[in-house]
Design a protein around this motif. Structure first.
Motif, mmCIF file in Angstrom:
data_model
loop_
_atom_site.group_PDB
_atom_site.id
_atom_site.type_symbol
_atom_site.label_atom_id
_atom_site.label_comp_id
_atom_site.label_asym_id
_atom_site.label_seq_id
_atom_site.Cartn_x
_atom_site.Cartn_y
_atom_site.Cartn_z
ATOM 1 N N HIS A 193 0.795 -1.231 0.000
ATOM 2 C CA HIS A 193 0.000 0.000 0.000
ATOM 3 C C HIS A 193 0.832 1.289 0.000
ATOM 4 O O HIS A 193 0.290 2.368 -0.260
ATOM 5 N N VAL A 194 2.129 1.176 0.332
ATOM 6 C CA VAL A 194 2.966 2.384 0.374
ATOM 7 C C VAL A 194 4.116 2.311 -0.642
ATOM 8 O O VAL A 194 4.259 3.204 -1.489
ATOM 9 N N SER A 195 4.904 1.240 -0.549
ATOM 10 C CA SER A 195 6.109 1.163 -1.384
ATOM 11 C C SER A 195 5.773 1.060 -2.869
ATOM 12 O O SER A 195 6.270 1.837 -3.694
ATOM 13 N N LEU A 196 4.948 0.065 -3.219
ATOM 14 C CA LEU A 196 4.643 -0.138 -4.640
ATOM 15 C C LEU A 196 3.920 1.061 -5.267
ATOM 16 O O LEU A 196 4.311 1.490 -6.368
ATOM 17 N N PRO A 197 2.891 1.640 -4.616
ATOM 18 C CA PRO A 197 2.304 2.857 -5.214
ATOM 19 C C PRO A 197 3.311 4.003 -5.325
ATOM 20 O O PRO A 197 3.237 4.807 -6.255
ATOM 21 N N GLY A 198 4.272 4.055 -4.371
ATOM 22 C CA GLY A 198 5.258 5.133 -4.398
ATOM 23 C C GLY A 198 6.216 5.036 -5.578
ATOM 24 O O GLY A 198 6.671 6.063 -6.102
ATOM 25 N N ILE A 199 6.542 3.812 -5.992
ATOM 26 C CA ILE A 199 7.483 3.660 -7.115
ATOM 27 C C ILE A 199 6.755 3.363 -8.431
ATOM 28 O O ILE A 199 7.411 3.131 -9.445
ATOM 29 N N LEU A 200 5.417 3.364 -8.406
ATOM 30 C CA LEU A 200 4.668 3.063 -9.629
ATOM 31 C C LEU A 200 5.027 4.003 -10.786
ATOM 32 O O LEU A 200 5.201 3.533 -11.928
ATOM 33 N N PRO A 201 5.132 5.336 -10.559
ATOM 34 C CA PRO A 201 5.515 6.198 -11.690
ATOM 35 C C PRO A 201 6.853 5.821 -12.313
ATOM 36 O O PRO A 201 7.017 5.888 -13.531
ATOM 37 N N VAL A 202 7.804 5.409 -11.466
ATOM 38 C CA VAL A 202 9.115 5.002 -11.986
ATOM 39 C C VAL A 202 8.977 3.717 -12.804
ATOM 40 O O VAL A 202 9.586 3.579 -13.869
ATOM 41 N N ILE A 203 8.169 2.782 -12.304
ATOM 42 C CA ILE A 203 7.961 1.531 -13.041
ATOM 43 C C ILE A 203 7.344 1.814 -14.409
ATOM 44 O O ILE A 203 7.754 1.229 -15.425
ATOM 45 N N VAL A 204 6.380 2.739 -14.446
ATOM 46 C CA VAL A 204 5.729 3.086 -15.717
ATOM 47 C C VAL A 204 6.728 3.706 -16.691
ATOM 48 O O VAL A 204 6.783 3.322 -17.873
ATOM 49 N N VAL A 205 7.540 4.633 -16.193
ATOM 50 C CA VAL A 205 8.509 5.299 -17.073
ATOM 51 C C VAL A 205 9.535 4.303 -17.604
ATOM 52 O O VAL A 205 9.853 4.298 -18.801
ATOM 53 N N VAL A 206 10.052 3.430 -16.716
ATOM 54 C CA VAL A 206 11.037 2.433 -17.151
ATOM 55 C C VAL A 206 10.422 1.493 -18.189
ATOM 56 O O VAL A 206 11.051 1.149 -19.196
ATOM 57 N N THR A 207 9.164 1.099 -17.957
ATOM 58 C CA THR A 207 8.493 0.208 -18.912
ATOM 59 C C THR A 207 8.329 0.891 -20.266
ATOM 60 O O THR A 207 8.564 0.274 -21.313
ATOM 61 N N LEU A 208 7.942 2.158 -20.257
ATOM 62 C CA LEU A 208 7.771 2.885 -21.514
ATOM 63 C C LEU A 208 9.092 2.985 -22.272
ATOM 64 O O LEU A 208 9.141 2.800 -23.497
ATOM 65 N N LEU A 209 10.156 3.281 -21.538
ATOM 66 C CA LEU A 209 11.462 3.383 -22.195
ATOM 67 C C LEU A 209 11.903 2.032 -22.754
ATOM 68 O O LEU A 209 12.507 1.966 -23.829
ATOM 69 N N ARG A 210 11.604 0.952 -22.032
ATOM 70 C CA ARG A 210 11.968 -0.383 -22.528
ATOM 71 C C ARG A 210 11.147 -0.747 -23.763
ATOM 72 O O ARG A 210 11.644 -1.413 -24.675
ATOM 73 N N LEU A 211 9.869 -0.321 -23.787
ATOM 74 C CA LEU A 211 9.036 -0.612 -24.951
ATOM 75 C C LEU A 211 9.572 0.084 -26.206
ATOM 76 O O LEU A 211 9.433 -0.423 -27.319
ATOM 77 N N GLY A 212 10.168 1.257 -26.002
ATOM 78 C CA GLY A 212 10.742 1.965 -27.145
ATOM 79 C C GLY A 212 11.893 1.219 -27.776
ATOM 80 O O GLY A 212 12.225 1.434 -28.947
ATOM 81 N N ASN A 213 12.510 0.333 -27.009
ATOM 82 C CA ASN A 213 13.621 -0.469 -27.531
ATOM 83 C C ASN A 213 13.238 -1.947 -27.628
ATOM 84 O O ASN A 213 14.082 -2.823 -27.461
ATOM 85 N N ILE A 214 11.960 -2.195 -27.863
ATOM 86 C CA ILE A 214 11.458 -3.574 -27.852
ATOM 87 C C ILE A 214 12.099 -4.411 -28.953
ATOM 88 O O ILE A 214 12.175 -5.636 -28.847
ATOM 89 N N LEU A 215 12.563 -3.783 -30.027
ATOM 90 C CA LEU A 215 13.205 -4.537 -31.109
ATOM 91 C C LEU A 215 14.722 -4.613 -30.931
ATOM 92 O O LEU A 215 15.427 -5.072 -31.825
ATOM 93 N N ASP A 216 15.215 -4.144 -29.779
ATOM 94 C CA ASP A 216 16.624 -4.331 -29.437
ATOM 95 C C ASP A 216 16.696 -5.456 -28.407
ATOM 96 O O ASP A 216 16.501 -5.230 -27.211
ATOM 97 N N ALA A 217 16.959 -6.649 -28.873
ATOM 98 C CA ALA A 217 16.938 -7.806 -27.964
ATOM 99 C C ALA A 217 18.295 -8.085 -27.339
ATOM 100 O O ALA A 217 18.443 -9.060 -26.602
ATOM 101 N N GLY A 218 19.279 -7.244 -27.608
ATOM 102 C CA GLY A 218 20.594 -7.454 -27.022
ATOM 103 C C GLY A 218 21.582 -8.045 -28.008
ATOM 104 O O GLY A 218 21.902 -9.241 -27.919
ATOM 105 N N PHE A 219 22.077 -7.202 -28.930
ATOM 106 C CA PHE A 219 22.970 -7.705 -29.980
ATOM 107 C C PHE A 219 24.240 -8.335 -29.397
ATOM 108 O O PHE A 219 24.636 -9.434 -29.786
ATOM 109 N N SER A 220 24.880 -7.638 -28.460
ATOM 110 C CA SER A 220 26.154 -8.128 -27.921
ATOM 111 C C SER A 220 26.006 -9.510 -27.307
ATOM 112 O O SER A 220 26.834 -10.401 -27.538
ATOM 113 N N GLN A 221 24.942 -9.684 -26.541
ATOM 114 C CA GLN A 221 24.747 -10.970 -25.873
ATOM 115 C C GLN A 221 24.505 -12.091 -26.884
ATOM 116 O O GLN A 221 25.163 -13.136 -26.840
ATOM 117 N N ILE A 222 23.573 -11.865 -27.798
ATOM 118 C CA ILE A 222 23.237 -12.912 -28.768
ATOM 119 C C ILE A 222 24.431 -13.206 -29.668
ATOM 120 O O ILE A 222 24.728 -14.365 -29.983
#
Length: 285
Positions: A193-222
């Motif tokens: 009720h406190v921690s997760l709602p408090g970091i929810l905006p950060v989770i949303v922003v990180v998810t959005l940024l990751r979606l922008g690179n959804i077609l970058d699956a990690g060239f170096s690793q593969i």
């Protein structure tokens, strides 16, 4: 102070966009970028109509989505665990151990994976054989390769990803925790009720940024981990572009695929940002 940052983006991010026009040209190195003849969307159609297109898209999306769905919760859970622990020394040890893999190159990680999963002398296979089983070719088996890729990425990057969530947790007003404790909330209830709602905006922003690179699956690793036997399940857009653009000298085709990835990423960011703003009340802009 801002001049170096602006200069960096102008020189290394925006000026190279001029050369992206070769995606629409039959680029001839002797003619140069401007003198090469225009051919429209031929290279884009070549990529879309390629025999490998569906396989490349499937593999790329599989690795990206799996890393996002499995990796992000692991980072959030680790950040919550580190934040909640009362043993400062233990937290420092765990943080250090979790951060260190991030600084290893994929070449070194490949060596670690060989020591662990090699069919001949790998630790895991020795354990399997000691239990009466048969050794498994984890790195060259199509059945196991994807699991090795996703698992090694989570091991390498989870610790580093916790930094941003730990920072978000430390920014939460401590009076909220005190009020929840006075109301009789347990530790799990405070987290929910406190921690997760408090970091929810950060989770949303990180998810959005990751979606922008959804077609970058990690060239170096593969690129480091894959081999001919696992091409069917391991070949992604970037590795295919490398073979076509660098090894086959098809620079225009490689550039066209790069633009294709950029357009898809931009579209995903715009759509997901709008959805996040509507349903979660948090977005990039």
């Amino acid at each position: 102070m801002i001049i170096p940052s602006i200069s960096y983006f102008l020189i290394f991010k925006y000026l190279p966009l001029w050369n992206a026009q070769i995606a629409f040209k039959d680029f001839k190195p002797l003619l140069g970028v401007e003198a090469s003849p225009w051919i429209g969307f031929k290279h884009f159609l070549t990529f879309v109509r390629s025999f490998y297109f569906s396989q490349l898209i499937t593999n790329t999306l599989f690795f990206s989505i799996a890393k996002l769905i499995l990796g992000m919760p692991m980072a959030i859970i680790l950040a919550l665990a580190l934040y909640e622990t009362k043993f400062r020394r233990l937290r420092q040890v765990v943080q250090t151990a979790a951060y260190m893999p991030h600084f290893l190159s994929w070449v070194i990680v490949f060596g670690v994976l060989l020591a662990m999963f090699s069919p001949g002398e790998g630790l895991v296979n020795e354990i399997i054989e000691s239990l009466g089983g048969r050794p498994i070719a984890f790195l060259t088996s199509p059945d196991w390769f994807r699991g090795v890729v996703i698992g090694s990425d989570i091991w390498k990057e989870t610790g580093w990803s916790t930094i941003i969530y730990l920072a978000a947790l430390m920014a939460i007003d401590t009076t909220l925790y005190e009020a929840a404790t006075i109301d009789g909330a347990s530790r799990l209830q405070r987290i929910w009720h406190v921690s997760l709602p408090g970091i929810l905006p950060v989770i949303v922003v990180v998810t959005l940024l990751r979606l922008g690179n959804i077609l970058d699956a990690g060239f170096s690793q593969i690129f480091v981990l894959y081999s001919l036997p696992v091409y069917k399940v391991g070949d992604i857009i970037d590795t295919w572009v490398y073979r076509q653009g660098i090894l086959e000298f098809q620079f225009s085709l490689a550039t066209a695929v790069g633009l294709f990835k950029g357009v898809i990423g931009l579209a995903l960011i715009l759509v997901s940002n709008k959805l996040a703003k509507r349903f979660a009340g948090s977005s990039l802009y």
